[in-house]
Enzyme design. Structure first.
Site, PDB file in Angstrom:
ATOM      1  N   ARG A 239       0.853  -1.187   0.000  1.00 49.77           N
ATOM      2  CA  ARG A 239       0.000   0.000   0.000  1.00 49.77           C
ATOM      3  C   ARG A 239       0.888   1.236   0.000  1.00 49.77           C
ATOM      4  NH1 ARG A 239      -4.900  -1.716  -1.706  1.00 49.77           N
ATOM      5  NH2 ARG A 239      -5.604  -3.534  -0.511  1.00 49.77           N
TER       6      ARG A 239
ATOM      7  N   HIS B 199       0.094   0.733 -10.459  1.00 51.45           N
ATOM      8  CA  HIS B 199      -0.758  -0.105  -9.611  1.00 51.45           C
ATOM      9  C   HIS B 199      -1.410  -1.229 -10.422  1.00 51.45           C
ATOM     10  CE1 HIS B 199      -3.075   0.101  -5.570  1.00 51.45           C
ATOM     11  NE2 HIS B 199      -2.976  -1.146  -5.978  1.00 51.45           N
TER      12      HIS B 199
END
Length: 239
Positions: A154, A202
């Site tokens: 994250r 991502h």
């Protein structure tokens, strides 16, 4: 995600997407960087341009230890692939344990050992109060000068400025980043122009939308039948 338990009503259940194919995708994404760094594959294009027939690196997997931060379904999948290919592997988790051939370390000393001993470190930790900012100056100071950080967890795990300074100091030597505190990454962010950082938007676990939709539909169906849906978040753990 980092859960704010105070903002969620006690009777509301939260589920995260758990798709086997996604774990496989993330593991294979990490393997591309691990093997690329181990074999120095990214240096061959320049030799090709020079018509230079020279082997750059013959480091075997047995001499290339890998550390995995996070030992859930994804971390376990990656660890097994690496072990099967002959890599020494240690993982970092919430508690110390032995899982077959895999040693899982915990606590400050466990994290320090993985940083000091690994040629490649893959971060796939969940984001909690304890892991927020875990990739900081203290961690980088213990990394090897021939190591790569592969950050797939994250965005808030990483202290951006600390990594920039650490790369200048050569610990780690390289970083591969797929997640960021702000996405899309702002155009003015210094990561864009850092030659020791490889960026992806991502996409490490970019699961098929149909698979996600099926997972959600199955979860709703289980809930309506009075059964426990897959992927329920443990509020005490934060993931």
């Amino acid at each position: 995600a980092l859960l704010d338990n105070k903002s969620l009503k006690p009777d509301i259940e939260v589920s995260r997407v758990v798709i086997p194919e996604q774990a496989q995708m993330i593991a294979s994404f990490a393997m591309w960087y691990i093997q690329g760094w181990q074999r120095k594959m990214w240096e061959y294009p320049s030799l090709q341009a020079e018509k230079n027939w020279r082997a750059i690196n013959r480091t075997p997997p047995s001499a290339f230890p890998v550390g995995i931060l996070g030992c859930g379904k994804i971390g376990g999948k990656l660890a097994q692939i690496l072990i099967d290919l002959g890599y020494p592997v240690k993982a970092y988790g919430s508690r110390s344990r032995q899982e077959g051939d895999l040693t899982v370390l915990s606590g400050h000393l466990g994290l320090e050992e993985i940083a000091k001993s690994s040629n490649a470190i893959v971060n796939i930790l969940p984001l909690t109060e304890k892991t927020n900012g875990i990739l900081s100056a203290d961690f980088f100071a213990n990394m090897r000068d021939d190591s790569i950080l592969i950050h797939l967890g994250r965005g808030d795990h990483l202290v951006d400025n600390d990594l920039t300074q650490a790369l200048v100091q050569g610990r780690p030597a390289k970083a591969a980043l797929d997640v960021f505190m702000q996405e899309p990454l702002p155009l003015e962010h210094p990561f864009w122009e850092n030659g020791n950082i490889m960026l992806t938007p991502h996409v490490a676990g970019d699961a098929d939308f149909r698979s996600i939709a099926q997972f959600v539909a199955d979860g709703i169906s289980q809930y309506e039948k009075g059964k426990q849906p897959a992927g329920l978040v443990d509020r005490n753990l934060g993931y």
